[in-house]
Scaffold this active site. Sequence first.
Site, PDB file in Angstrom:
ATOM      1  N   ASP A  68       0.859  -1.192   0.000  1.00  0.00           N
ATOM      2  CA  ASP A  68       0.000   0.000   0.000  1.00  0.00           C
ATOM      3  C   ASP A  68       0.894   1.240   0.000  1.00  0.00           C
ATOM      4  O   ASP A  68       1.474   1.589   1.038  1.00  0.00           O
ATOM      5  CB  ASP A  68      -0.913   0.005   1.227  1.00  0.00           C
ATOM      6  CG  ASP A  68      -1.987  -1.090   1.158  1.00  0.00           C
ATOM      7  OD1 ASP A  68      -1.806  -2.055   0.378  1.00  0.00           O
ATOM      8  OD2 ASP A  68      -2.991  -0.977   1.879  1.00  0.00           O
ATOM      9  N   LYS A  74      -6.913   3.377  -3.301  1.00  0.00           N
ATOM     10  CA  LYS A  74      -7.342   3.327  -1.895  1.00  0.00           C
ATOM     11  C   LYS A  74      -7.515   4.749  -1.403  1.00  0.00           C
ATOM     12  O   LYS A  74      -6.767   5.648  -1.789  1.00  0.00           O
ATOM     13  CB  LYS A  74      -6.256   2.582  -1.109  1.00  0.00           C
ATOM     14  CG  LYS A  74      -6.415   2.573   0.394  1.00  0.00           C
ATOM     15  CD  LYS A  74      -5.304   1.725   1.057  1.00  0.00           C
ATOM     16  CE  LYS A  74      -5.276   1.903   2.554  1.00  0.00           C
ATOM     17  NZ  LYS A  74      -4.173   1.158   3.199  1.00  0.00           N
ATOM     18  N   LYS A 119     -10.236   0.190  -2.430  1.00  0.00           N
ATOM     19  CA  LYS A 119     -10.142  -0.037  -0.989  1.00  0.00           C
ATOM     20  C   LYS A 119     -10.446   1.246  -0.221  1.00  0.00           C
ATOM     21  O   LYS A 119      -9.621   2.161  -0.193  1.00  0.00           O
ATOM     22  CB  LYS A 119      -8.735  -0.545  -0.621  1.00  0.00           C
ATOM     23  CG  LYS A 119      -8.528  -0.738   0.889  1.00  0.00           C
ATOM     24  CD  LYS A 119      -7.160  -1.316   1.219  1.00  0.00           C
ATOM     25  CE  LYS A 119      -6.906  -1.319   2.717  1.00  0.00           C
ATOM     26  NZ  LYS A 119      -5.548  -1.808   3.053  1.00  0.00           N
TER      27      LYS A 119
END
Lengths: 333, 777
Positions: free
Chosen positions: A170, A233, A269
């Site tokens: 991430d 995300k 996400k």
Amino acid sequence: MTAHTQDATATTTAHLPQTVEPRNPGQGLDMDWVMRTQANRSAIERRAVTLPGRRSVKKTYQAAWLARAISCIDLTTLAGDDTDGRVRRLCAKGRAPVRPDLLRALDLPDLTVGAICVYHDMIAPAVSALQGSGIPVAAVSTGFPAGLSPFHLRIAEIEQSVKAGASEIDIVISRRHVLTRNWQALFEEMRAFRAACGTAHVKAILATGELGTLQDVGRASLVCMMAGADFIKTSTGKEPINATLPVTLVMIRAIREYYEATGYRVGYKPAGGISKAKDALVYLSMIKDELGDRWLRPDLFRFGASSLLGDIERQLEHHVTGAYSAAWRHGIG
Amino acid sequence: MSGTVKEIFESMDYGPAPEATDDALAWIAARTPFGHYIDGKMTSAGTTFATCNPATGAELAQISQGGDGDVARAVTAARNAQPAWAAQSGHERARVLYALARLVQKHARLLAVLETLDNGKPIRESRDIDIPLVARHFYYHAGMAQLMTSELPDRAPLGVCGQIIPWNFPLLMLAWKVAPALAMGNTVVLKPAEWTSLTALCFAWICDQAGVPPGVVNIVTGDGTTGAAIVDAEVDKIAFTGSTDVGRHIRKATAGSGKALTLELGGKSPYIVFEDADIDSAVEGLVDAIWFNQGQVCCAGSRLIVQEGIAKTFYARLRRRMDGLRIGNPLDKAIDIGAVVNPEHLARIHALVDGQTTGDVHVAACDVPDGCYYPPTLITGLAPADQLMQEEIFGPVLVATTFRTPSEAMQIANSTRYGLAASVWSENINTALDIAPKLVAGVVWVNGTNMFDAAAGFGGMRESGFGREGGWEGLRAYTRSATPATPAPVVAPFDGNDSAPLGVDRTPKLYIGGKQARPDGGQSRLAYDAHGTLAGQIPLANRKDIRNAVEAAQKATGWASASAHNRAQVMYYIGENLSARADEFAARLDAMTGRDDGKDEVTAAVERLFTYAAWCDKFDGRVANVPIRGLAVALHEPCGVIAGFCPDDRPLLGLVSLMAPAIAMGNRVVLVASRSVPLPALEFAQVLETSDVPGGVVNILTGNHAELAPALASHMDIAAVWSFSGADLATVIEMGAARTLTRTWIGGGRDWLSGGNDQEFLEAATEVKTVWVPYGA
């Protein structure tokens, strides 16, 4: 570990991204497309605020949807005081997210979370604790959460994390590139991060709470996808405003447009601030209605959450027993 | 089999989520067959008919068919109750309206379920939109009752209001009608639509709980014949929401009766999408525009007008969105589209759509249950001339065409008989705010659709009707001037001998398009002064002169777009030039009228010009306090071309009193001069000629009022007709106006020297257009 988690491997590998969907290879930076992106805040907020009233999931359906939500959770700990023991405890919860008697009642004995999400130094204990479960380890990276460490160190951090066994990275984008309209720099940064990830999947954290406008969220989403992001995300969980429904709408509409144009499905996400089972259902409805059922799988959708699981557990026990549950009846993570 | 957790875990389907109906059905069962609500009591049921759940066809209840006797009893009850209701303090009425608002909230679930059972609309809409807006309307008007004495000291209630409402928003339309009427001290006789009477009957039950005095609210159920009986009854006002055809019929039926009338009728509202719009949001907006309430919405955005360059993409995304709509049991909490209100109406939608042979039809790929359902449908590739681009379908059918430029978008949007609402989607504030005022519509939503609130006016232009509901402007529909109107005085022209006057022969002419024009028919009548001396030959205008005058007025569009400051300057200049010739006009008036106050009349005329010159840039709109982040701006727009019949008395001042407020607000006028003394009006044209008034802004005709009235009132390019004539023109004007539902004002008489300055003229000279501009960076 109980018996059912040991034989979980066969069924849970299906949620590993790399096994199902061709990866988004990215493309060139198409500035015409980026600049065409508009986001009308009032209209988007209207859609977001009315959605919960338009979709309602009850009874058996609700239980099934909540189980689906669990399968999409990136169970996360990102605290300065994380230790091996703390991470092992979290991993145990990830393997057995709901009390076995409840899972048996739901006929989903092998249910696990989507991934365990930790800092770099916690990758090793996580990988070890998840051995044989098929649950991937995700690592936040690139100077998370601010992303302002030297560029070569951010690249190196990714490489180290992949080497340590993280199969999902991430990354955080440089918000300043968005705020100063340096789309080219954002594109190149994302490209470099993607390259450093190698076979690990990369989730691009936009830190939407720091981007100022929904239009910029939409444009940054597109640029990151063009540069090869596997997931986009919302947030690090450290910004003042994290995942929201309006931001989600903008990002998943960008994903849809990217898919329509390129044929590649990018995952989504939302992270931070989703702590109620009811909220999770609304998110799933929004994904279902705006992106379609294909995205309701852990290879294309994750909740970045730490406390959501606890609320879902109580709702599932309520579904099974008909009586409202208490938090202490469920083992903590 | 499907339905286990494990299976749904894979399928991720939506399951059923039905709202419970037990309480609502029990409420009905305890009361059916229903009578009427008259004088605070439910009558015993008379001849009844069934009201059914359109989603299942099942009978819900038996409803009484109201007859003339029921209507008469209800009107008598309302008449008897009205003086005491009006005599209550605003605060006392406010308390009753507040109680109604609270009770609507307390019974919200019952009302929502009843509405969905009876109408077929999704429970989400009843629960989240209709019922909350009903409560909001009563709260808002509780406030209006409270403030009436202090804020509207010059207004009085009309009396007994007959109200006829449609089936698409049964309780909401009741609220829109009843709340302002009660707030202003009126009493009502309301007829719900025969397909959807249940929530109105539930409202009667609520009125008892709220302490509404007997007779203040009366509800008579029944079909169109019951409505006709209300229209014909001794009521002071008719308020109607429904089809344009019935509205037209009511206009004719009430013509000349003196009954006040407001009509909220059909629409074919444009939904314009510019290429710089947020396309996904504009697509989603259409769900709320045309797939809201099965498209059975008078202001539904039913005509999609999309910029050519993005049309293909837009249609593709729209089709995709349509395919995801869920149609089915309206009581299901996860349904987007419910049942069409009635099989009869479903057949009408089928007939209209099946009649369209061109265009590409996309029927949403969603599962449509058997029964009274119609699938979401998009027809692209149509042209403005196609029937479905013009006719209101009143169903979930969207028709679409494309445009190239902003001005073309505006032309296509305005190419319609209707003028209710419009949506404009653009991220460019210049584009959006430029287009909004140019659209012929009572409501314009920028980057949004179907936004409603009690604080904002709602209503149409053209054949969508007249009058506003909501806001301060909505109160005009339920009040009149506190000074009772008097009949316009009749002044006969003088007779005389036909010997030639002294001096060179003068030829007064009509004033059309800024030029003096001989009458088309080549006819004149002789005019005499008070001493019987021949004053001149008065040209007699005919239909063709009317045609020419209206054409000239229509061409003078620059006047409407000129700045208010500019218009004011011209009007002051008219005053200046009239003042310069004051003695001449005064002498002329004295000679022609036989009075001795010509000087006063000229002075008052100059003053009146100054008054309305002053108002040019001061009759401001307002920003309505609606519950959105954004602005809802009530703009005062000119109506267009206004025709006016001038009073018999005050030949100069009467004409100026009609002309000045009209042109101050940007209208152009066709004025028919005083019947008895027309000559000063034609001489006044010379003043206009020297005062920089653009040609066509003011047109002056002379002739027989009764003969000219039918042609003027039925002229389709006239926005409003005013009469202050001594001739009784009310019937002919209101009948003529029925064709295009032109606004009319039968003004009666007044003391023009002192009166004629009131706000009524400015309000008559303007349309309120509410432009909603939600914003957010």
